[in-house]
Design a protein around this motif. Structure first.
Motif, PDB file in Angstrom:
ATOM      1  N   VAL A 145       0.839  20.337   4.221  1.00 47.33           N
ATOM      2  CA  VAL A 145       1.365  18.993   3.942  1.00 47.33           C
ATOM      3  C   VAL A 145       1.577  18.225   5.243  1.00 47.33           C
ATOM      4  N   LEU A 146       2.179  18.888   6.226  1.00 46.51           N
ATOM      5  CA  LEU A 146       2.434  18.225   7.515  1.00 46.51           C
ATOM      6  C   LEU A 146       1.122  17.885   8.214  1.00 46.51           C
ATOM      7  N   ALA A 147       0.162  18.790   8.125  1.00 45.87           N
ATOM      8  CA  ALA A 147      -1.116  18.569   8.808  1.00 45.87           C
ATOM      9  C   ALA A 147      -1.860  17.380   8.194  1.00 45.87           C
ATOM     10  N   ARG A 148      -1.921  17.342   6.892  1.00 44.78           N
ATOM     11  CA  ARG A 148      -2.625  16.236   6.241  1.00 44.78           C
ATOM     12  C   ARG A 148      -1.908  14.907   6.503  1.00 44.78           C
ATOM     13  N   SER A 149      -0.602  14.934   6.539  1.00 41.52           N
ATOM     14  CA  SER A 149       0.155  13.709   6.804  1.00 41.52           C
ATOM     15  C   SER A 149      -0.125  13.196   8.216  1.00 41.52           C
ATOM     16  N   ALA A 150      -0.305  14.121   9.145  1.00 43.96           N
ATOM     17  CA  ALA A 150      -0.542  13.753  10.545  1.00 43.96           C
ATOM     18  C   ALA A 150      -2.027  13.595  10.847  1.00 43.96           C
ATOM     19  N   ASP A 203      -3.020  13.153  -1.769  1.00 45.60           N
ATOM     20  CA  ASP A 203      -3.838  12.084  -2.343  1.00 45.60           C
ATOM     21  C   ASP A 203      -4.910  11.627  -1.363  1.00 45.60           C
ATOM     22  N   PRO A 204      -6.170  11.907  -1.630  1.00 45.19           N
ATOM     23  CA  PRO A 204      -7.207  11.582  -0.638  1.00 45.19           C
ATOM     24  C   PRO A 204      -7.265  10.097  -0.301  1.00 45.19           C
ATOM     25  N   GLU A 205      -6.990   9.252  -1.282  1.00 44.53           N
ATOM     26  CA  GLU A 205      -7.051   7.810  -0.992  1.00 44.53           C
ATOM     27  C   GLU A 205      -5.914   7.364  -0.089  1.00 44.53           C
ATOM     28  N   VAL A 206      -4.794   8.071  -0.144  1.00 44.20           N
ATOM     29  CA  VAL A 206      -3.676   7.764   0.753  1.00 44.20           C
ATOM     30  C   VAL A 206      -3.997   8.255   2.157  1.00 44.20           C
ATOM     31  N   ILE A 207      -4.471   9.487   2.235  1.00 44.11           N
ATOM     32  CA  ILE A 207      -4.759  10.096   3.531  1.00 44.11           C
ATOM     33  C   ILE A 207      -5.902   9.378   4.245  1.00 44.11           C
ATOM     34  N   ALA A 208      -6.833   8.842   3.472  1.00 41.63           N
ATOM     35  CA  ALA A 208      -7.997   8.173   4.066  1.00 41.63           C
ATOM     36  C   ALA A 208      -7.654   6.775   4.575  1.00 41.63           C
ATOM     37  N   ASP A 209      -6.557   6.206   4.118  1.00 36.77           N
ATOM     38  CA  ASP A 209      -6.185   4.848   4.504  1.00 36.77           C
ATOM     39  C   ASP A 209      -5.059   4.895   5.544  1.00 36.77           C
ATOM     40  N   PRO A 210      -5.362   4.485   6.778  1.00 35.17           N
ATOM     41  CA  PRO A 210      -4.366   4.583   7.856  1.00 35.17           C
ATOM     42  C   PRO A 210      -3.053   3.865   7.510  1.00 35.17           C
ATOM     43  N   GLN A 211      -3.164   2.736   6.839  1.00 36.72           N
ATOM     44  CA  GLN A 211      -1.952   2.002   6.462  1.00 36.72           C
ATOM     45  C   GLN A 211      -1.076   2.810   5.508  1.00 36.72           C
ATOM     46  N   LEU A 212      -1.706   3.426   4.533  1.00 36.12           N
ATOM     47  CA  LEU A 212      -0.938   4.181   3.541  1.00 36.12           C
ATOM     48  C   LEU A 212      -0.441   5.511   4.112  1.00 36.12           C
ATOM     49  N   LEU A 272       1.078  -2.673  -3.406  1.00 32.63           N
ATOM     50  CA  LEU A 272       2.256  -2.154  -4.095  1.00 32.63           C
ATOM     51  C   LEU A 272       2.624  -0.770  -3.560  1.00 32.63           C
ATOM     52  N   ALA A 273       1.625   0.070  -3.422  1.00 31.61           N
ATOM     53  CA  ALA A 273       1.881   1.438  -2.958  1.00 31.61           C
ATOM     54  C   ALA A 273       2.440   1.416  -1.542  1.00 31.61           C
ATOM     55  N   LEU A 274       1.914   0.543  -0.706  1.00 28.60           N
ATOM     56  CA  LEU A 274       2.399   0.468   0.670  1.00 28.60           C
ATOM     57  C   LEU A 274       3.872   0.082   0.707  1.00 28.60           C
ATOM     58  N   ALA A 275       4.224  -0.918  -0.071  1.00 36.94           N
ATOM     59  CA  ALA A 275       5.635  -1.343  -0.111  1.00 36.94           C
ATOM     60  C   ALA A 275       6.505  -0.202  -0.625  1.00 36.94           C
ATOM     61  N   ALA A 276       6.030   0.498  -1.643  1.00 36.49           N
ATOM     62  CA  ALA A 276       6.806   1.594  -2.229  1.00 36.49           C
ATOM     63  C   ALA A 276       6.966   2.738  -1.229  1.00 36.49           C
ATOM     64  N   LEU A 277       5.900   3.081  -0.544  1.00 33.80           N
ATOM     65  CA  LEU A 277       5.980   4.194   0.411  1.00 33.80           C
ATOM     66  C   LEU A 277       6.891   3.847   1.577  1.00 33.80           C
ATOM     67  N   ARG A 278       6.817   2.600   2.021  1.00 35.48           N
ATOM     68  CA  ARG A 278       7.690   2.203   3.133  1.00 35.48           C
ATOM     69  C   ARG A 278       9.155   2.307   2.726  1.00 35.48           C
ATOM     70  N   ARG A 279       9.459   1.889   1.542  1.00 36.81           N
ATOM     71  CA  ARG A 279      10.856   1.969   1.112  1.00 36.81           C
ATOM     72  C   ARG A 279      11.292   3.427   0.957  1.00 36.81           C
ATOM     73  N   SER A 280      10.422   4.237   0.373  1.00 30.69           N
ATOM     74  CA  SER A 280      10.778   5.650   0.195  1.00 30.69           C
ATOM     75  C   SER A 280      11.001   6.324   1.544  1.00 30.69           C
ATOM     76  N   ALA A 281      10.160   5.994   2.522  1.00 30.78           N
ATOM     77  CA  ALA A 281      10.295   6.589   3.851  1.00 30.78           C
ATOM     78  C   ALA A 281      11.635   6.203   4.473  1.00 30.78           C
ATOM     79  N   GLU A 282      11.974   4.935   4.305  1.00 29.61           N
ATOM     80  CA  GLU A 282      13.228   4.430   4.870  1.00 29.61           C
ATOM     81  C   GLU A 282      14.433   5.139   4.247  1.00 29.61           C
ATOM     82  N   GLU A 336       4.797   8.927  10.144  1.00 26.72           N
ATOM     83  CA  GLU A 336       5.996   8.488  10.866  1.00 26.72           C
ATOM     84  C   GLU A 336       7.244   9.234  10.399  1.00 26.72           C
ATOM     85  N   THR A 337       7.342   9.450   9.108  1.00 26.20           N
ATOM     86  CA  THR A 337       8.512  10.153   8.572  1.00 26.20           C
ATOM     87  C   THR A 337       8.591  11.572   9.116  1.00 26.20           C
TER      88      THR A 337
END
Lengths: 189, 189
Positions: free
Chosen positions: B165-170, A106-115, A54-64, A121-122
């Motif tokens: 923020v940029l560093a953690r995102s990258a 969010d450490p769980e977001v940063i730790a997961d390459p997909q998330l 769910l989070a992945l779909a949400a983040l992709r849409r927000s990025a777009e 990319e943004t």
DNA sequence: GTCTATATTTGGATAGAC
DNA sequence: GTCTATCCAAATATAGAC
């Protein structure tokens, strides 16, 4: 930056987008998503395997959507400085912050390459786009010749993201505006 | 920015500081604090009424240490630009971010005036301090006369917070350095 | 001051009926 | 596709013994 949900999947994604923005990944529970979207437990798990999907779909849409929004000011009419200024001063819900930059904490977001990918990319796209705007502006004499497009583009992005942090800390949009004003003065001379 | 815990209260505060930095307020549980500190349940609730009080003590200490650290570069020797540059380039754990700015994303911290206070006060103090450094530098001719101290100070702070923020995102310290380099180039001319 | 036991709510799902 | 029932762990404490 808004879209009316039409089907169940959409409702779930939009609700997840709002909750991630407000509460982050760790603070967003499947139950809260169900409550906000009005979609039931079984239905939610039919459409998505769980919270990460769910989070992945949400983040992709927000990025777009964020990218589309940024294009409006950055790729519109005007000189380079006008376009960057337009980007910096465009209407924002300053106290709510950035839907994408927010997730960097969010450490769980940063730790997961997909998330993490939508974040990376943004910001990459934004940095490249602003770099190009500044480089073109410089070649046209709209921008001071000693201004380095790439590092300046990173500075522009950082001011926006950091401006949100200062604003939320102060519970006021004022520090965001100050930071932006300071930067615009610096790049305008 | 480090202090060895000496007694039980200290151990609890130091552990809370680490966990708040890494996982934020909502992501930090009393159980995790007990596990990291080695302090038992009963003992923890003897010293602190609960998570909010622990977080408050931890944030106050982090704010105090951050301020002391900032003073070293901002109130040390050198011209105004050298001191601000020193502040921007001082050694940082870029990928871990700012202990204080990090909390700005936590809705429960921002919603509670007590918990938000250390954030607001820290950034206010930093802004005022940098404003003074720049104003003095301007009056000494070290800084360009058309540079506005107050808004520029906000820009400096925003670049640091946004750089994280940029560093953690990258997942890389590079965007932080770029943003800082871009800003230093802008204020040095 | 510290320990162990207990309690309630939420998080995050799975299972199976309709 | 959606609903309801059930499950197990974790979050966040409180109670009372030592």
């Amino acid at each position: 930056m808004y879209s009316q949900p039409v089907d169940t999947r959409d409702k779930l994604i939009e609700s997840t987008r709002e909750l991630l923005w407000e509460r982050g990944y760790v603070g967003t529970s499947p139950k809260a998503i169900q409550a906000l979207s009005g979609v039931g437990q079984g239905s939610m798990y039919h459409h998505f395997s769980g919270k990460p999907e769910l989070a992945l779909a949400a983040l992709r849409r927000s990025a777009e959507l964020l990218r589309a929004e940024a294009e409006r000011s950055l790729l519109g009419p005007g000189t380079a400085v006008e376009r960057v200024t337009g980007y910096l001063r465009r209407e924002r819900e300053v106290l709510r912050g950035c839907r994408i930059g927010r997730m960097a904490q969010d450490p769980e977001v940063i730790a997961d390459p997909q998330l993490r990918a939508p974040l990376a990319e943004t910001f990459d796209w934004l940095r490249e786009t602003i770099t190009t705007v500044l480089a073109e502006g410089r070649s046209r004499g709209e921008v001071a010749p000693d201004l380095v497009p790439e590092t300046t583009a990173a500075t522009v992005l950082a001011v926006v993201q950091g401006g949100y942090v200062l604003a939320r800390s102060a519970d006021s949009a004022e520090p965001f505006r100050q930071a932006v004003d300071g930067l615009i003065a610096l790049i305008s001379r």
